[in-house]
Design a protein around this motif. Structure first.
Motif, PDB file in Angstrom:
ATOM      1  N   LEU A 163       5.093 107.192  40.423  1.00  0.00           N
ATOM      2  CA  LEU A 163       5.662 108.012  39.359  1.00  0.00           C
ATOM      3  C   LEU A 163       4.505 108.694  38.635  1.00  0.00           C
ATOM      4  CD1 LEU A 163       8.582 107.327  36.995  1.00  0.00           C
ATOM      5  CD2 LEU A 163       6.459 108.228  36.046  1.00  0.00           C
ATOM      6  N   VAL A 164       4.557 110.007  38.570  1.00  0.00           N
ATOM      7  CA  VAL A 164       3.498 110.794  37.938  1.00  0.00           C
ATOM      8  C   VAL A 164       4.082 111.543  36.749  1.00  0.00           C
ATOM      9  CG1 VAL A 164       2.003 112.812  38.225  1.00  0.00           C
ATOM     10  CG2 VAL A 164       2.099 111.056  40.010  1.00  0.00           C
ATOM     11  N   LYS A 165       3.409 111.472  35.620  1.00  0.00           N
ATOM     12  CA  LYS A 165       3.833 112.223  34.436  1.00  0.00           C
ATOM     13  C   LYS A 165       2.654 113.035  33.925  1.00  0.00           C
ATOM     14  CE  LYS A 165       6.484 111.859  30.155  1.00  0.00           C
ATOM     15  NZ  LYS A 165       7.281 110.970  29.280  1.00  0.00           N
ATOM     16  N   ILE A 166       2.897 114.324  33.673  1.00  0.00           N
ATOM     17  CA  ILE A 166       1.841 115.204  33.184  1.00  0.00           C
ATOM     18  C   ILE A 166       2.308 115.923  31.922  1.00  0.00           C
ATOM     19  CG2 ILE A 166       0.809 115.553  35.459  1.00  0.00           C
ATOM     20  CD1 ILE A 166       2.211 118.279  35.573  1.00  0.00           C
ATOM     21  N   GLY A 167       1.342 116.408  31.152  1.00  0.00           N
ATOM     22  CA  GLY A 167       1.615 117.245  29.987  1.00  0.00           C
ATOM     23  C   GLY A 167       1.055 118.628  30.258  1.00  0.00           C
ATOM     24  N   PRO A 168       1.815 119.491  30.934  1.00  0.00           N
ATOM     25  CA  PRO A 168       1.241 120.732  31.464  1.00  0.00           C
ATOM     26  C   PRO A 168       1.296 121.944  30.549  1.00  0.00           C
ATOM     27  CG  PRO A 168       3.462 120.502  32.268  1.00  0.00           C
ATOM     28  CD  PRO A 168       3.211 119.311  31.361  1.00  0.00           C
ATOM     29  N   TRP A 169       1.905 121.805  29.366  1.00  0.00           N
ATOM     30  CA  TRP A 169       2.073 122.994  28.526  1.00  0.00           C
ATOM     31  C   TRP A 169       0.925 123.130  27.531  1.00  0.00           C
ATOM     32  CZ3 TRP A 169       5.315 126.181  30.539  1.00  0.00           C
ATOM     33  CH2 TRP A 169       6.448 125.717  31.220  1.00  0.00           C
ATOM     34  N   PRO A 170       0.454 124.341  27.280  1.00  0.00           N
ATOM     35  CA  PRO A 170      -0.687 124.564  26.376  1.00  0.00           C
ATOM     36  C   PRO A 170      -0.277 124.562  24.907  1.00  0.00           C
ATOM     37  CG  PRO A 170       0.019 126.640  27.312  1.00  0.00           C
ATOM     38  CD  PRO A 170       0.877 125.586  27.958  1.00  0.00           C
ATOM     39  N   SER A 174       2.692 118.761  23.870  1.00  0.00           N
ATOM     40  CA  SER A 174       2.548 118.375  25.273  1.00  0.00           C
ATOM     41  C   SER A 174       1.339 117.464  25.471  1.00  0.00           C
ATOM     42  CB  SER A 174       2.415 119.629  26.141  1.00  0.00           C
ATOM     43  OG  SER A 174       2.354 119.303  27.509  1.00  0.00           O
ATOM     44  N   LYS A 175       0.222 117.858  24.896  1.00  0.00           N
ATOM     45  CA  LYS A 175      -0.998 117.055  24.990  1.00  0.00           C
ATOM     46  C   LYS A 175      -0.844 115.736  24.240  1.00  0.00           C
ATOM     47  CE  LYS A 175      -5.802 117.081  23.364  1.00  0.00           C
ATOM     48  NZ  LYS A 175      -6.832 117.852  22.631  1.00  0.00           N
ATOM     49  N   GLU A 176      -0.276 115.781  23.031  1.00  0.00           N
ATOM     50  CA  GLU A 176      -0.162 114.567  22.226  1.00  0.00           C
ATOM     51  C   GLU A 176       0.806 113.564  22.834  1.00  0.00           C
ATOM     52  OE1 GLU A 176       0.732 115.520  18.184  1.00  0.00           O
ATOM     53  OE2 GLU A 176      -1.373 115.984  17.719  1.00  0.00           O
ATOM     54  N   GLY A 177       1.842 114.049  23.519  1.00  0.00           N
ATOM     55  CA  GLY A 177       2.766 113.135  24.176  1.00  0.00           C
ATOM     56  C   GLY A 177       2.061 112.283  25.218  1.00  0.00           C
ATOM     57  N   ILE A 178       1.199 112.914  26.020  1.00  0.00           N
ATOM     58  CA  ILE A 178       0.433 112.174  27.027  1.00  0.00           C
ATOM     59  C   ILE A 178      -0.556 111.227  26.354  1.00  0.00           C
ATOM     60  CG2 ILE A 178      -1.294 112.412  28.857  1.00  0.00           C
ATOM     61  CD1 ILE A 178       1.556 113.090  29.726  1.00  0.00           C
ATOM     62  N   GLU A 179      -1.187 111.675  25.277  1.00  0.00           N
ATOM     63  CA  GLU A 179      -2.153 110.819  24.580  1.00  0.00           C
ATOM     64  C   GLU A 179      -1.481 109.570  24.013  1.00  0.00           C
ATOM     65  OE1 GLU A 179      -3.825 113.564  21.786  1.00  0.00           O
ATOM     66  OE2 GLU A 179      -5.540 114.019  23.079  1.00  0.00           O
ATOM     67  N   LYS A 180      -0.294 109.735  23.439  1.00  0.00           N
ATOM     68  CA  LYS A 180       0.418 108.582  22.878  1.00  0.00           C
ATOM     69  C   LYS A 180       0.813 107.600  23.976  1.00  0.00           C
ATOM     70  CE  LYS A 180       2.329 110.983  18.850  1.00  0.00           C
ATOM     71  NZ  LYS A 180       3.560 111.540  18.235  1.00  0.00           N
ATOM     72  N   MET A 260       9.765  98.791  29.523  1.00  0.00           N
ATOM     73  CA  MET A 260       9.897  99.992  28.698  1.00  0.00           C
ATOM     74  C   MET A 260       9.130 101.154  29.319  1.00  0.00           C
ATOM     75  SD  MET A 260       9.376  98.348  24.880  1.00  0.00           S
ATOM     76  CE  MET A 260       8.014  97.289  25.401  1.00  0.00           C
ATOM     77  N   VAL A 261       9.650 102.366  29.119  1.00  0.00           N
ATOM     78  CA  VAL A 261       8.970 103.586  29.548  1.00  0.00           C
ATOM     79  C   VAL A 261       9.142 104.649  28.471  1.00  0.00           C
ATOM     80  CG1 VAL A 261       9.224 103.153  32.028  1.00  0.00           C
ATOM     81  CG2 VAL A 261      11.029 104.381  30.799  1.00  0.00           C
ATOM     82  N   ASP A 262       8.448 105.766  28.654  1.00  0.00           N
ATOM     83  CA  ASP A 262       8.589 106.961  27.805  1.00  0.00           C
ATOM     84  C   ASP A 262       8.194 106.688  26.356  1.00  0.00           C
ATOM     85  OD1 ASP A 262       9.053 109.467  26.899  1.00  0.00           O
ATOM     86  OD2 ASP A 262      11.160 109.561  27.458  1.00  0.00           O
ATOM     87  N   PHE A 263       6.885 106.700  26.111  1.00  0.00           N
ATOM     88  CA  PHE A 263       6.349 106.391  24.780  1.00  0.00           C
ATOM     89  C   PHE A 263       5.847 107.637  24.049  1.00  0.00           C
ATOM     90  CE2 PHE A 263       5.651 102.575  27.440  1.00  0.00           C
ATOM     91  CZ  PHE A 263       6.359 101.636  26.701  1.00  0.00           C
ATOM     92  N   GLU A 264       6.414 108.797  24.347  1.00  0.00           N
ATOM     93  CA  GLU A 264       5.940 110.041  23.729  1.00  0.00           C
ATOM     94  C   GLU A 264       6.100 110.048  22.214  1.00  0.00           C
ATOM     95  OE1 GLU A 264       7.682 113.490  25.421  1.00  0.00           O
ATOM     96  OE2 GLU A 264       6.947 113.103  27.448  1.00  0.00           O
ATOM     97  N   GLU A 265       7.089 109.306  21.706  1.00  0.00           N
ATOM     98  CA  GLU A 265       7.346 109.285  20.263  1.00  0.00           C
ATOM     99  C   GLU A 265       6.771 108.036  19.594  1.00  0.00           C
ATOM    100  OE1 GLU A 265       8.647 111.809  18.701  1.00  0.00           O
ATOM    101  OE2 GLU A 265       8.935 112.894  20.589  1.00  0.00           O
TER     102      GLU A 265
END
Length: 341
Positions: A163-170, A174-180, A260-265
């Motif tokens: 499973l690959v997840k990327i934050g591709p939008w400038p 998008s960047k902060e979601g991946i960082e979190k 658990m998955v999806d920790f963007e928030e």
């Protein structure tokens, strides 16, 4: 420093597949009104037009961010309806940001191409780093125009499903979601609270995402899994972290375990407040209503403008109202209301 070039329609071309579209809210409307003194009907354009932002995967494995002017395709379109769109051939050469519009001869083509740098995450705690171009992308897991989550393979993992997840939008979110998410996976590494974190995804040297183990046969949790979900999220709270989006689709069953998955928030430390912890538990206990929050809990940063450092300087002044069904509909509606009023 971005370098700009003008791309002639006769340039050599490459193939590319549309993999992402951001909803375009920067579209003007045509407003028709009646002057109350003279009775004369006036039509004005209200609002600023911005291109629709698209992401393409080129045949050579590179990513291309392309702004599409509103006048290129009639009406309003988004990721839900892109199958009928025919894009012009992509020029070759060194570029990753482009703008599609109508050329001087009236044809649709690339008006400009630029070379820009995608900002990446600063947290690269795991020793494994894999370039995005090296992945064998199998399928998009959300929908056809959401480029963030993929099934993929890579020789380093014996071509097992990943499973690959990327934050591709400038943009910042998008960047902060991946960082979190990366920060959470680092904090819970080895605790059995989430799928195993296998490494980072890079693109042109920047960390833009991560790889997780693919759990074959995993199912999202159901109402009867409430106790296990609460137990899992309380372990997260004990580490000073709140989930932020604790609905049942973000918990997976692996045998008897709940992951658990999806920790963007997610929030950390002082921002992982008791109120946020209570909201995590509330959403778990309210199975029917867990897809939305009872009360919006915002940070001041959430209200900061979300600058798009690839597209913000691009303007779109080509919209043809006679071809734009939405603009025509708004115009007719406004005209009827103004005259009847």
């Amino acid at each position: 420093m971005a370098s700009a070039s003008t791309t002639p329609s006769t340039a050599a071309t490459m193939g590319a597949k549309l993999i992402g579209v951001l909803e375009n809210f920067s579209r003007p409307v045509k407003v028709t009104y009646e002057d109350r003194q003279s009775g004369e009907i006036f039509t004005e354009r209200s609002g600023v037009s911005k291109p629709t932002e698209c992401l393409f995967l080129a045949d050579d494995g590179s990513l291309k961010w392309v702004a599409v002017n509103a006048g290129v395709f009639p009406g309003r379109w988004s990721w839900e309806d892109t199958s009928h769109l025919v894009f012009p051939p992509f020029p070759t050469g060194s570029w990753n940001v482009g703008q599609i519009g109508r050329l001087e001869n009236g044809e649709v083509g690339f008006k400009q191409t630029l070379e820009k740098t995608l900002e990446g995450s600063e947290n690269a705690w795991h020793p494994t780093k894999i370039d995005f171009a090296e992945l064998e992308l199998i399928s998009q897991l959300k929908h056809e125009s959401d480029p963030r989550v993929w099934q993929a393979k890579h020789p380093l993992f014996d071509d097992k499903m990943l499973l690959v997840k990327i934050g591709p939008w400038p943009v910042k979110w998008s960047k902060e979601g991946i960082e979190k998410e990366t920060r959470v996976y680092q904090a819970i590494d080895g605790l059995g609270l989430a799928p195993e974190f296998l490494g980072h995804i890079t693109y042109q040297g920047a960390v833009i995402g991560f790889i997780l183990e693919w759990i074959e046969g995993a199912q999202t949790t159901m109402e009867e899994d409430q106790a296990a979900r609460i137990e899992a999220v309380k372990k997260l709270h004990a580490l000073g972290i709140t989930h932020g989006c604790a609905h049942h689709l973000n918990f997976l069953k692996k045998g008897e375990d709940v992951l658990m998955v999806d920790f963007e928030e997610a929030r950390f430390g002082d921002k992982a407040t008791e109120k946020r912890k209570e909201e995590d538990i509330r959403r778990i206990c309210d199975f029917e209503g867990d897809m939305s929050t009872n009360e919006v809990i915002e940070d001041e940063d959430d209200f900061a403008p979300q600058a798009n450092y690839f597209f913000d300087n691009m303007v779109d002044d080509e919209i043809n109202w006679s071809d734009d069904s939405e603009a025509a509909r708004v115009s007719d509606c406004s005209r009827r209301e103004s005259i009847s009023g």
